[in-house]
Design an enzyme around this catalytic site. Sequence first.
Site, PDB file in Angstrom:
ATOM      1  N   LEU A 235       0.830  -1.206   0.000  1.00 54.41           N
ATOM      2  CA  LEU A 235       0.000   0.000   0.000  1.00 54.41           C
ATOM      3  C   LEU A 235       0.866   1.259   0.000  1.00 54.41           C
ATOM      4  O   LEU A 235       2.056   1.198   0.345  1.00 54.41           O
ATOM      5  CB  LEU A 235      -0.875   0.015   1.257  1.00 54.41           C
ATOM      6  CG  LEU A 235      -1.967  -1.059   1.341  1.00 54.41           C
ATOM      7  CD1 LEU A 235      -2.542  -1.113   2.753  1.00 54.41           C
ATOM      8  CD2 LEU A 235      -3.064  -0.768   0.322  1.00 54.41           C
ATOM      9  N   SER A 236       0.260   2.384  -0.334  1.00 51.62           N
ATOM     10  CA  SER A 236       0.956   3.661  -0.209  1.00 51.62           C
ATOM     11  C   SER A 236       1.324   3.857   1.258  1.00 51.62           C
ATOM     12  O   SER A 236       0.513   3.576   2.149  1.00 51.62           O
ATOM     13  CB  SER A 236       0.016   4.781  -0.675  1.00 51.62           C
ATOM     14  OG  SER A 236       0.665   6.015  -0.545  1.00 51.62           O
ATOM     15  N   GLY A 239       5.949   1.512   3.261  1.00 47.67           N
ATOM     16  CA  GLY A 239       7.385   1.528   3.555  1.00 47.67           C
ATOM     17  C   GLY A 239       8.257   1.066   2.395  1.00 47.67           C
ATOM     18  O   GLY A 239       9.458   0.865   2.561  1.00 47.67           O
ATOM     19  N   LYS A 240       7.677   0.949   1.217  1.00 48.62           N
ATOM     20  CA  LYS A 240       8.426   0.438   0.058  1.00 48.62           C
ATOM     21  C   LYS A 240       9.654   1.298  -0.236  1.00 48.62           C
ATOM     22  O   LYS A 240      10.762   0.778  -0.336  1.00 48.62           O
ATOM     23  CB  LYS A 240       7.526   0.398  -1.199  1.00 48.62           C
ATOM     24  CG  LYS A 240       6.323  -0.500  -1.078  1.00 48.62           C
ATOM     25  CD  LYS A 240       5.483  -0.476  -2.340  1.00 48.62           C
ATOM     26  CE  LYS A 240       4.887   0.888  -2.672  1.00 48.62           C
ATOM     27  NZ  LYS A 240       3.935   1.416  -1.686  1.00 48.62           N
ATOM     28  N   SER A 241       9.449   2.617  -0.385  1.00 49.66           N
ATOM     29  CA  SER A 241      10.562   3.494  -0.763  1.00 49.66           C
ATOM     30  C   SER A 241      11.628   3.501   0.328  1.00 49.66           C
ATOM     31  O   SER A 241      12.830   3.480   0.029  1.00 49.66           O
ATOM     32  CB  SER A 241      10.079   4.933  -0.976  1.00 49.66           C
ATOM     33  OG  SER A 241       9.164   4.959  -2.025  1.00 49.66           O
ATOM     34  N   SER A 308       1.892  -1.360  -7.264  1.00 47.87           N
ATOM     35  CA  SER A 308       1.560  -2.514  -8.135  1.00 47.87           C
ATOM     36  C   SER A 308       0.434  -3.351  -7.520  1.00 47.87           C
ATOM     37  O   SER A 308       0.644  -4.480  -7.090  1.00 47.87           O
ATOM     38  CB  SER A 308       2.788  -3.366  -8.457  1.00 47.87           C
ATOM     39  OG  SER A 308       3.657  -3.540  -7.380  1.00 47.87           O
TER      40      SER A 308
HETATM   41  P1  ADP Z   1       5.766   3.877   0.250  1.00 48.09           P
HETATM   42  O1  ADP Z   1       6.989   3.977  -0.596  1.00 48.09           O
HETATM   43  O2  ADP Z   1       5.334   2.467   0.478  1.00 48.09           O
HETATM   44  O3  ADP Z   1       4.656   4.768  -0.156  1.00 48.09           O
HETATM   45  P2  ADP Z   1       7.351   5.336   2.177  1.00 48.09           P
HETATM   46  O4  ADP Z   1       8.588   4.516   2.354  1.00 48.09           O
HETATM   47  O5  ADP Z   1       7.397   6.532   1.290  1.00 48.09           O
HETATM   48  O6  ADP Z   1       6.170   4.339   1.736  1.00 48.09           O
HETATM   49  O7  ADP Z   1       6.791   5.815   3.574  1.00 48.09           O
HETATM   50  C1  ADP Z   1       6.696   4.945   4.674  1.00 48.09           C
HETATM   51  C2  ADP Z   1       6.827   5.755   5.958  1.00 48.09           C
HETATM   52  O8  ADP Z   1       6.712   4.829   7.041  1.00 48.09           O
HETATM   53  C3  ADP Z   1       8.174   6.417   6.094  1.00 48.09           C
HETATM   54  O9  ADP Z   1       7.989   7.678   6.669  1.00 48.09           O
HETATM   55  C4  ADP Z   1       8.935   5.476   7.019  1.00 48.09           C
HETATM   56  O10 ADP Z   1       9.933   6.152   7.781  1.00 48.09           O
HETATM   57  C5  ADP Z   1       7.829   4.970   7.927  1.00 48.09           C
HETATM   58  N1  ADP Z   1       8.061   3.654   8.557  1.00 48.09           N
HETATM   59  C6  ADP Z   1       7.814   3.376   9.848  1.00 48.09           C
HETATM   60  N2  ADP Z   1       8.111   2.092  10.152  1.00 48.09           N
HETATM   61  C7  ADP Z   1       8.544   1.537   9.010  1.00 48.09           C
HETATM   62  C8  ADP Z   1       9.007   0.213   8.690  1.00 48.09           C
HETATM   63  N3  ADP Z   1       9.059  -0.764   9.591  1.00 48.09           N
HETATM   64  N4  ADP Z   1       9.361  -0.017   7.404  1.00 48.09           N
HETATM   65  C9  ADP Z   1       9.301   0.950   6.470  1.00 48.09           C
HETATM   66  N5  ADP Z   1       8.879   2.218   6.720  1.00 48.09           N
HETATM   67  C10 ADP Z   1       8.507   2.524   7.990  1.00 48.09           C
END
Ligand code: ADP
Length: 401
Positions: A235-236, A239-241, A308
């Site tokens: 999901l958005s 934590g993917k990025s 995706s």
């Molecule tokens: P996506 O790319 O899936 O949209 P982002 O990586 O941009 O998500 O954002 C995820 C947010 O969640 C970030 O601010 C990140 O620091 C936070 N976060 C908190 N816990 C986690 C974790 N266990 N894994 C990945 N991100 C995390």
Amino acid sequence: MTADAAHPNQAACTRFSIARVVTNNCVEGDLLCGSLVVGAEVSLVPGGRQARITALQAAGATLSRAEPGSLLRVTFSTELPASVGALLAPAQQRPIAADQFQAELHWLGILPLLPGRNYVLQAAHRRVIAHISKLKCRLGIESEQIAATHLLQTESGLCNLALRQEIAFDPYTVNPATGVFTLHDSTSGERVATGKILHALRRASNVHWQATAVDKARRAAIKQQTPRVIWLTGLSASGKSTIANRLEQKLVSRSLHPYLLDGDNVRHGLNRDLGFTDADRVENIRRVAETAKLMLDAGLIVITSFISPFKAEREMARALFEPGEFIEVYVDTHLDVCEQRDPKGLYKKARAGEISNFTGFDSPYEAPEAPDIHLDTSQLSADQAADRILAYLDDLARDPA
Ligand code: ADP
């Protein structure tokens, strides 16, 4: 493409669909129309090789002439490179062989027809992956042509279809027996459309895959790494990025050469013409998968970070790669947690109705059922999640099977 100048009329035409290759010179299948006689010359389509029929058998009986009905066994005078789904036809009345055609589709699927998505096309015993390369129009009640971007259940339309391999067929008006097909969902197998073939389309005949002297293995060897595609889905705000960035840093610190393809970044350039409708999401992932394939061919370890959301597109992406090259990573974070994090304020906007087609709200997310790696971010920090992927890569390197 091979096409006869003069097509047979239906009554005169003989078409046999191969269901099973028994030996090099014997096949079983169904006579769809016409008749077969011992001693007749037949052509294999696609392909064009010819052979003489030396024996015909149905239900244990030997025949000199066969009509449509029960399963038929045909033996030839010479070997024939037959394959399941190919047609046998009189040498002078061959069907068309093509991998693109225009068709009239009647859509039955609960989900709308999405141009670009892969479906399984079935025509007699032939099954081949196909996608709608162009939806030309929807057909109204009186067959009037209406501009359309998708087809809903019970709607009909005119489409161009592109197939992964050539198949043999006749236009429906020439021969209904070989001019019809069905489309099926590539994951559930459910029938989503029936179709009538109107005519073959020619692929640009001057576009060929150019073989290069330096290949993927050589490029990867220079980098002393195994190229892979690490496909993050979730999901958005799952934590993917964040995980992808950590992983890229960790790979670089091992002197490896990764490249991170990030959803937001790609939408600034390559995919800036695409929005968030289901059709655009399908095309977004198709382009990303093709880009990842080029990068893998360049010898890189590609990390992709895209929601995706649809299984069919993730499977389409996987199908572009060799076994073991594509690693699906499910970044599993509950929707409520994603909404609380909301680093880009997107959930807030979606709640306020300022964004439509938002995954998890008014656009579905189809979670992977058997990802190669499942990251439960309620248990793992981003750093630990990246380490989990590294450990998986190390295991693969030790035991590639
Ligand atoms: P996506 O790319 O899936 O949209 P982002 O990586 O941009 O998500 O954002 C995820 C947010 O969640 C970030 O601010 C990140 O620091 C936070 N976060 C908190 N816990 C986690 C974790 N266990 N894994 C990945 N991100 C995390």
